[in-house]
Design a protein around this motif. Structure first.
Motif, PDB file in Angstrom:
ATOM      1  N   SER A  27     -71.325 -25.336 -14.063  1.00 50.63           N
ATOM      2  CA  SER A  27     -70.355 -26.101 -13.264  1.00 50.63           C
ATOM      3  C   SER A  27     -70.102 -27.459 -13.898  1.00 50.63           C
ATOM      4  CB  SER A  27     -70.870 -26.270 -11.826  1.00 50.63           C
ATOM      5  OG  SER A  27     -70.931 -25.029 -11.156  1.00 50.63           O
ATOM      6  N   VAL A  28     -71.165 -28.099 -14.386  1.00 53.63           N
ATOM      7  CA  VAL A  28     -71.024 -29.385 -15.071  1.00 53.63           C
ATOM      8  C   VAL A  28     -70.295 -29.206 -16.399  1.00 53.63           C
ATOM      9  CG1 VAL A  28     -72.297 -31.261 -16.183  1.00 53.63           C
ATOM     10  CG2 VAL A  28     -73.042 -30.404 -13.959  1.00 53.63           C
ATOM     11  N   ARG A  29     -70.623 -28.135 -17.111  1.00 60.24           N
ATOM     12  CA  ARG A  29     -70.028 -27.903 -18.422  1.00 60.24           C
ATOM     13  C   ARG A  29     -68.529 -27.609 -18.345  1.00 60.24           C
ATOM     14  NH1 ARG A  29     -73.099 -26.203 -22.740  1.00 60.24           N
ATOM     15  NH2 ARG A  29     -71.096 -26.361 -23.840  1.00 60.24           N
ATOM     16  N   ALA A  30     -68.042 -27.230 -17.169  1.00 62.28           N
ATOM     17  CA  ALA A  30     -66.633 -26.848 -17.028  1.00 62.28           C
ATOM     18  C   ALA A  30     -65.684 -27.961 -17.465  1.00 62.28           C
ATOM     19  CB  ALA A  30     -66.344 -26.460 -15.575  1.00 62.28           C
ATOM     20  N   ALA A  31     -66.057 -29.203 -17.198  1.00 59.73           N
ATOM     21  CA  ALA A  31     -65.166 -30.339 -17.477  1.00 59.73           C
ATOM     22  C   ALA A  31     -64.802 -30.460 -18.946  1.00 59.73           C
ATOM     23  CB  ALA A  31     -65.808 -31.632 -16.981  1.00 59.73           C
ATOM     24  N   THR A  32     -65.702 -30.065 -19.835  1.00 62.59           N
ATOM     25  CA  THR A  32     -65.454 -30.217 -21.271  1.00 62.59           C
ATOM     26  C   THR A  32     -65.406 -28.878 -22.001  1.00 62.59           C
ATOM     27  OG1 THR A  32     -67.842 -30.479 -21.667  1.00 62.59           O
ATOM     28  CG2 THR A  32     -66.554 -32.493 -21.332  1.00 62.59           C
ATOM     29  N   PHE A  33     -65.481 -27.786 -21.278  1.00 60.78           N
ATOM     30  CA  PHE A  33     -65.610 -26.470 -21.903  1.00 60.78           C
ATOM     31  C   PHE A  33     -64.458 -26.179 -22.861  1.00 60.78           C
ATOM     32  CE2 PHE A  33     -65.466 -21.830 -22.086  1.00 60.78           C
ATOM     33  CZ  PHE A  33     -66.796 -21.505 -22.229  1.00 60.78           C
ATOM     34  N   ASP A  34     -63.231 -26.434 -22.424  1.00 63.58           N
ATOM     35  CA  ASP A  34     -62.068 -26.084 -23.242  1.00 63.58           C
ATOM     36  C   ASP A  34     -61.828 -27.037 -24.401  1.00 63.58           C
ATOM     37  OD1 ASP A  34     -61.427 -23.772 -21.922  1.00 63.58           O
ATOM     38  OD2 ASP A  34     -60.002 -24.711 -20.556  1.00 63.58           O
ATOM     39  N   SER A  35     -62.588 -28.104 -24.465  1.00 63.68           N
ATOM     40  CA  SER A  35     -62.422 -29.052 -25.568  1.00 63.68           C
ATOM     41  C   SER A  35     -63.317 -28.709 -26.751  1.00 63.68           C
ATOM     42  CB  SER A  35     -62.731 -30.483 -25.095  1.00 63.68           C
ATOM     43  OG  SER A  35     -64.117 -30.607 -24.776  1.00 63.68           O
ATOM     44  N   GLN A  36     -64.155 -27.695 -26.593  1.00 60.34           N
ATOM     45  CA  GLN A  36     -65.168 -27.397 -27.600  1.00 60.34           C
ATOM     46  C   GLN A  36     -64.819 -26.162 -28.416  1.00 60.34           C
ATOM     47  OE1 GLN A  36     -68.507 -27.074 -24.955  1.00 60.34           O
ATOM     48  NE2 GLN A  36     -68.955 -29.252 -25.050  1.00 60.34           N
ATOM     49  N   PRO A  37     -64.745 -26.300 -29.741  1.00 59.37           N
ATOM     50  CA  PRO A  37     -64.543 -25.132 -30.601  1.00 59.37           C
ATOM     51  C   PRO A  37     -65.659 -24.112 -30.373  1.00 59.37           C
ATOM     52  CG  PRO A  37     -64.326 -27.170 -31.856  1.00 59.37           C
ATOM     53  CD  PRO A  37     -64.866 -27.545 -30.503  1.00 59.37           C
ATOM     54  N   GLY A  38     -65.289 -22.860 -30.439  1.00 57.17           N
ATOM     55  CA  GLY A  38     -66.255 -21.810 -30.143  1.00 57.17           C
ATOM     56  C   GLY A  38     -66.181 -21.359 -28.704  1.00 57.17           C
ATOM     57  N   HIS A  39     -65.584 -22.179 -27.851  1.00 52.24           N
ATOM     58  CA  HIS A  39     -65.312 -21.793 -26.471  1.00 52.24           C
ATOM     59  C   HIS A  39     -63.823 -21.476 -26.336  1.00 52.24           C
ATOM     60  CE1 HIS A  39     -69.062 -24.151 -24.886  1.00 52.24           C
ATOM     61  NE2 HIS A  39     -69.384 -23.037 -25.507  1.00 52.24           N
ATOM     62  N   GLU A  40     -62.995 -22.501 -26.394  1.00 53.64           N
ATOM     63  CA  GLU A  40     -61.555 -22.304 -26.354  1.00 53.64           C
ATOM     64  C   GLU A  40     -61.059 -21.888 -27.738  1.00 53.64           C
ATOM     65  OE1 GLU A  40     -58.801 -21.285 -25.339  1.00 53.64           O
ATOM     66  OE2 GLU A  40     -58.451 -22.733 -23.725  1.00 53.64           O
ATOM     67  N   ILE A  41     -59.858 -21.353 -27.787  1.00 51.07           N
ATOM     68  CA  ILE A  41     -59.232 -20.932 -29.044  1.00 51.07           C
ATOM     69  C   ILE A  41     -58.248 -22.007 -29.478  1.00 51.07           C
ATOM     70  CG2 ILE A  41     -57.670 -19.221 -30.059  1.00 51.07           C
ATOM     71  CD1 ILE A  41     -59.031 -17.152 -28.242  1.00 51.07           C
ATOM     72  N   PHE A  42     -58.347 -22.432 -30.749  1.00 46.70           N
ATOM     73  CA  PHE A  42     -57.575 -23.576 -31.222  1.00 46.70           C
ATOM     74  C   PHE A  42     -56.520 -23.226 -32.272  1.00 46.70           C
ATOM     75  CE2 PHE A  42     -61.255 -25.554 -29.329  1.00 46.70           C
ATOM     76  CZ  PHE A  42     -60.732 -26.673 -28.714  1.00 46.70           C
ATOM     77  N   SER A  43     -56.347 -21.945 -32.572  1.00 43.52           N
ATOM     78  CA  SER A  43     -55.314 -21.572 -33.538  1.00 43.52           C
ATOM     79  C   SER A  43     -54.877 -20.142 -33.288  1.00 43.52           C
ATOM     80  CB  SER A  43     -55.837 -21.704 -34.974  1.00 43.52           C
ATOM     81  OG  SER A  43     -56.791 -20.691 -35.252  1.00 43.52           O
ATOM     82  N   GLU A  44     -53.665 -19.821 -33.713  1.00 42.17           N
ATOM     83  CA  GLU A  44     -53.186 -18.447 -33.580  1.00 42.17           C
ATOM     84  C   GLU A  44     -53.973 -17.503 -34.476  1.00 42.17           C
ATOM     85  OE1 GLU A  44     -51.119 -17.162 -31.275  1.00 42.17           O
ATOM     86  OE2 GLU A  44     -51.402 -19.192 -30.496  1.00 42.17           O
ATOM     87  N   ALA A  45     -54.469 -18.031 -35.607  1.00 44.88           N
ATOM     88  CA  ALA A  45     -55.289 -17.199 -36.491  1.00 44.88           C
ATOM     89  C   ALA A  45     -56.572 -16.762 -35.786  1.00 44.88           C
ATOM     90  CB  ALA A  45     -55.624 -17.958 -37.774  1.00 44.88           C
ATOM     91  N   GLU A  46     -57.194 -17.686 -35.028  1.00 45.32           N
ATOM     92  CA  GLU A  46     -58.391 -17.320 -34.285  1.00 45.32           C
ATOM     93  C   GLU A  46     -58.053 -16.333 -33.183  1.00 45.32           C
ATOM     94  OE1 GLU A  46     -62.029 -19.205 -31.599  1.00 45.32           O
ATOM     95  OE2 GLU A  46     -60.599 -20.564 -32.563  1.00 45.32           O
ATOM     96  N   ARG A  47     -56.933 -16.540 -32.503  1.00 51.75           N
ATOM     97  CA  ARG A  47     -56.524 -15.613 -31.441  1.00 51.75           C
ATOM     98  C   ARG A  47     -56.336 -14.203 -32.009  1.00 51.75           C
ATOM     99  NH1 ARG A  47     -54.911 -17.391 -26.866  1.00 51.75           N
ATOM    100  NH2 ARG A  47     -54.297 -19.377 -27.825  1.00 51.75           N
ATOM    101  N   THR A  48     -55.701 -14.139 -33.175  1.00 55.82           N
ATOM    102  CA  THR A  48     -55.474 -12.848 -33.823  1.00 55.82           C
ATOM    103  C   THR A  48     -56.793 -12.171 -34.184  1.00 55.82           C
ATOM    104  OG1 THR A  48     -53.338 -13.570 -34.708  1.00 55.82           O
ATOM    105  CG2 THR A  48     -54.416 -11.720 -35.825  1.00 55.82           C
TER     106      THR A  48
END
Length: 268
Positions: A21-42
């Motif tokens: 619950s605490v980690r939620a605030a920064t979860f999407d800002s961290q590489p390895g959690h959120e996806i930061f490029s279309e190449a990674e999405r692919t």
């Protein structure tokens, strides 16, 4: 004179829920959690297709969905997706993300070890970085087996984050030294989170490391068959590399990470 003794009703599961619950605030800002490029999405799409195929409207349950990164990947492939998490702050962000994309993804608050969903409800179950946190993985795997329709597939993406190789151990030591020497402004909160993470890790079932072979043994005990272990995560790691610092990238590249696909027998 009477005395009042105070007891705590909090157990390890409560601590895990509070931590994420605490980690939620920064979860999407961290590489390895959120996806930061279309190449990674692919690259992620390729992994999902390799083990699950195209969605074609099949029902998928993404357990411990967090902010719904994997849920959206499944949605991209035309699965009908339900995301489940027990941390409401994660679900708030997941719902907002789906709304911003104009996607219809069903989100539920629930416990991955006791979902309360009906038997034979899903064609596919996925989770990423969940298994290492499980208090009772065998019970969880039996629960997931119950939820799958005959012929359904489970895809686990996880790793051993306890037993790094020599290169990763050196990278961690240098990283900790650099943090203490020159990054004090974010030190206290990062240190507290790291200590909490380590405390949780020391008490979960896989406190000695979630090795693929140990996970497979429990999956077989839970009734799964046709189990495959895929350790070729290179395409995903290559796309993530540019978003990691050198040391973090080195640590990730040398960790025991894997995708495990398991099936429920077509006869149930």
């Amino acid at each position: 004179m009477q005395t009042v003794t105070t007891f705590s009703n909090h157990d390890l599961r409560d601590e895990i829920k509070a931590y994420w619950s605490v980690r939620a605030a920064t979860f999407d800002s961290q590489p390895g959690h959120e996806i930061f490029s279309e190449a990674e999405r692919t690259a992620w799409h390729a992994l999902l297709r390799r083990h699950l195929g195209e969605g074609d409207g099949r029902e998928a349950l993404d357990l411990a969905c967090g902010t719904a990164v994997v849920s959206h990947l499944l949605d991209d492939l035309d699965f009908r997706v339900t995301g489940m998490d027990w941390a409401e702050p994660m679900l708030e962000r997941a719902r907002a993300k789906a709304s911003a994309r104009g996607r219809t993804i069903r989100f539920l608050m629930g416990d991955a070890e006791n979902t309360m969903e009906l038997d034979d409800s899903y064609d596919v179950i996925t989770n990423r970085h969940l298994v290492w946190t499980l208090v009772d993985p065998l019970a969880a795997f039996r629960e997931w087996h119950r939820l799958l329709r005959p012929g359904g597939r489970l895809l686990i993406v996880d790793g051993d984050f306890v037993n790094p190789g020599l290169v990763a151990r050196l990278a961690r030591r240098v990283s900790r030294w650099l943090t203490s020497a020159g990054n004090a402004q974010n030190g206290p909160s990062a240190e507290v989170l790291a200590e909490t993470h380590q405390s949780i890790l020391s008490r979960v079932y896989f406190s000695g490391g979630a090795r693929a072979e140990a996970v497979v043994a429990l999956l077989r005990q839970a009734g799964f068959d046709r189990i495959t272990v895929d350790t070729d995560m290179r395409a995903i790691h290559r796309t993530q590399k540019k978003n990691f610092g050198f040391l973090k990238g080195l640590e990730r590249a040398t960790q025991h990470r894997y995708a495990i696909c398991a099936e429920k027998s077509a006869t149930g």
